[in-house]
Design an enzyme around this catalytic site. Structure first.
Site, PDB file in Angstrom:
ATOM      1  N   ARG A  62       0.808  -1.210   0.000  1.00 24.95           N
ATOM      2  CA  ARG A  62       0.000   0.000   0.000  1.00 24.95           C
ATOM      3  C   ARG A  62       0.850   1.274   0.000  1.00 24.95           C
ATOM      4  O   ARG A  62       0.643   2.173  -0.820  1.00 24.95           O
ATOM      5  CB  ARG A  62      -0.927   0.037   1.235  1.00 24.95           C
ATOM      6  CG  ARG A  62      -2.158  -0.819   1.113  1.00 24.95           C
ATOM      7  CD  ARG A  62      -2.521  -1.373   2.463  1.00 24.95           C
ATOM      8  NE  ARG A  62      -1.526  -2.381   2.781  1.00 24.95           N
ATOM      9  CZ  ARG A  62      -1.679  -3.672   2.472  1.00 24.95           C
ATOM     10  NH1 ARG A  62      -2.797  -4.080   1.950  1.00 24.95           N
ATOM     11  NH2 ARG A  62      -0.717  -4.549   2.699  1.00 24.95           N
ATOM     12  N   THR A  63       1.788   1.365   0.919  1.00 20.02           N
ATOM     13  CA  THR A  63       2.518   2.627   1.093  1.00 20.02           C
ATOM     14  C   THR A  63       3.389   2.922  -0.129  1.00 20.02           C
ATOM     15  O   THR A  63       3.373   4.042  -0.663  1.00 20.02           O
ATOM     16  CB  THR A  63       3.390   2.547   2.366  1.00 20.02           C
ATOM     17  OG1 THR A  63       2.588   2.046   3.426  1.00 20.02           O
ATOM     18  CG2 THR A  63       3.962   3.893   2.728  1.00 20.02           C
ATOM     19  N   LYS A  90      25.246  -4.853  -0.912  1.00 16.79           N
ATOM     20  CA  LYS A  90      26.706  -5.061  -0.805  1.00 16.79           C
ATOM     21  C   LYS A  90      27.259  -4.415   0.457  1.00 16.79           C
ATOM     22  O   LYS A  90      28.466  -4.313   0.633  1.00 16.79           O
ATOM     23  CB  LYS A  90      27.405  -4.446  -2.021  1.00 16.79           C
ATOM     24  CG  LYS A  90      26.989  -5.029  -3.345  1.00 16.79           C
ATOM     25  CD  LYS A  90      27.726  -4.282  -4.473  1.00 16.79           C
ATOM     26  CE  LYS A  90      27.015  -4.440  -5.796  1.00 16.79           C
ATOM     27  NZ  LYS A  90      27.454  -3.433  -6.773  1.00 16.79           N
ATOM     28  N   ARG A 112      11.237   3.872   3.840  1.00 17.09           N
ATOM     29  CA  ARG A 112      10.761   2.865   4.800  1.00 17.09           C
ATOM     30  C   ARG A 112      11.979   2.057   5.241  1.00 17.09           C
ATOM     31  O   ARG A 112      12.773   1.609   4.410  1.00 17.09           O
ATOM     32  CB  ARG A 112       9.725   1.937   4.184  1.00 17.09           C
ATOM     33  CG  ARG A 112       9.429   0.763   5.129  1.00 17.09           C
ATOM     34  CD  ARG A 112       8.241  -0.037   4.733  1.00 17.09           C
ATOM     35  NE  ARG A 112       7.020   0.700   4.997  1.00 17.09           N
ATOM     36  CZ  ARG A 112       5.800   0.134   4.997  1.00 17.09           C
ATOM     37  NH1 ARG A 112       5.666  -1.167   4.734  1.00 17.09           N
ATOM     38  NH2 ARG A 112       4.732   0.853   5.244  1.00 17.09           N
ATOM     39  N   HIS A 140       4.567   5.842  11.506  1.00 13.97           N
ATOM     40  CA  HIS A 140       4.168   5.681  10.096  1.00 13.97           C
ATOM     41  C   HIS A 140       3.192   6.844   9.853  1.00 13.97           C
ATOM     42  O   HIS A 140       1.973   6.669   9.812  1.00 13.97           O
ATOM     43  CB  HIS A 140       3.482   4.324   9.934  1.00 13.97           C
ATOM     44  CG  HIS A 140       3.226   3.899   8.523  1.00 13.97           C
ATOM     45  ND1 HIS A 140       3.353   4.734   7.436  1.00 13.97           N
ATOM     46  CD2 HIS A 140       2.838   2.694   8.013  1.00 13.97           C
ATOM     47  CE1 HIS A 140       3.049   4.065   6.329  1.00 13.97           C
ATOM     48  NE2 HIS A 140       2.739   2.831   6.661  1.00 13.97           N
TER      49      HIS A 140
END
Ligand code: CP
Length: 323
Positions: A62-63, A90, A112, A140
């Site tokens: 969703r986000t 890496k 995120r 959030h």
């Protein structure tokens, strides 16, 4: 936080500390942007020329997608980066990754990350606007905002409402952003869940606590049901999924016993039959897909405001102007 001429400052790291006026400004700015997604051609030039990087170190449906839709519908140029497939795999650090992006002259980063504080860490180190799309257990904020907008749409107000957040509060960034936003706008907030999944002192967050979901349902106007993160069961926080559903699950039978019509939210992804039964998720109390729709408009509003757009010009901007 506040920069001259920018109503929301440089970054959106969390809802903690935002004033009621700032929260209302974001929600009010989202209102005119809703209509863009209903058009046949879903594109306006509001962020033309801006370059936005979506930096997702954790899974998201969703986000991530609604940020990308919001950016594209406002005509920004967007690049998506995940930890797999980039040099993060890496061992490149977060700040080195961001500095390399900066060297390519970007304007905004949506991040995120699994570590609480990652968004603030980045915001303090790069000149681009940083938007937190969920950091660890911390916040959030755009989920909190879309929840506020959805509640306001349906109930006509937030002030004075009784909102209970049900489930794993302790590990939930959604819970924290909801608590800060709802309380700032004058709602009464409660939490309900197994003691093992509540923060040590919920009262310090200004929340009342219900130990039984039936009591929460009797009290509340709105339930925000959180996902039971399945790894919590493996860690011994709850005895079994069946037991969790039996004691804490939001079911039609429980909602029918309520003294009033309750609005049910869930941020997704849902575990049907665990924290919420399917007939509730798909039934008349549910505004779960309205939340998803509102997510695009809220994210458009945040992008617009951080780019320096003025709230009172949002209506005009979407009809052809730029931020
Ligand atoms: N609500 C939410 O954050 O969902 P995603 O993890 O799919 O983005």
């Amino acid at each position: 936080m506040s920069e001259v001429g920018k109503p929301l400052g440089k970054d959106l790291v969390g809802l903690e500390g935002l004033s009621a006026d700032q929260l209302r400004m974001i929600l009010d700015t989202a209102e005119p942007f809703k209509e863009i997604s209903e058009r046949r051609i879903k594109k306006v030039p509001v962020l033309r020329g801006k370059t936005i990087v979506n930096l997702f170190f954790e899974a998201s449906t969703r986000t991530r997608i609604s940020f990308e839709f919001a950016e594209k519908r406002l005509s920004a140029d967007t690049v998506n980066i995940s930890s797999t497939g980039s040099s993060v795999a890496k061992g490149e650090t977060l700040v080195d990754t961001a500095r390399n992006l900066e060297a390519m002259r970007i304007d905004m980063v949506v991040i995120r990350h699994g570590a609480s504080g990652a968004a603030r860490f980045l915001a303090e180190r790069i000149p681009s606007n940083v938007i937190n799309a969920g950091d660890g257990w911390h916040e959030h904020p755009t989920q909190g905002l879309l929840d506020l907008l959805t509640i306001r749409d349906r109930m006509g107000r937030i002030e004075g409402l009784r909102v209970c957040i049900v489930g794993d509060i302790k590990h939930s960034r959604v819970a924290r952003s909801n608590i800060y936003g709802l309380r700032a706008l004058g709602a009464e907030v409660a939490v309900c869940g197994p003691r093992t999944l509540l923060p040590p002192a919920p009262e310090e967050l200004g929340c009342r606590v219900f130990s039984r979901v039936e009591e929460a349902i009797e009290w509340a106007d709105v339930l925000n049901v959180l996902r039971l993160q399945l790894e919590r069961m493996q860690a011994g926080y709850v005895p079994s999924l069946r037991e969790y559903n039996r004691i804490w699950g939001v079911s039609t039978a429980r909602l029918e016993a309520a003294p009033r019509d309750i609005l049910v939210l869930h941020p997704g992804p849902m575990n049907r039959g665990v924290e919420i039964d399917s007939d509730v998720a798909d039934g008349p109390h549910s505004v779960i897909l309205n939340q998803v729709t509102n997510g695009v408009a809220v994210r458009m509003a945040v992008l617009y405001l951080l780019a320096g757009g003025q709230p009172e010009r949002a209506e005009a901007a979407k009809e052809g102007g730029e931020a």
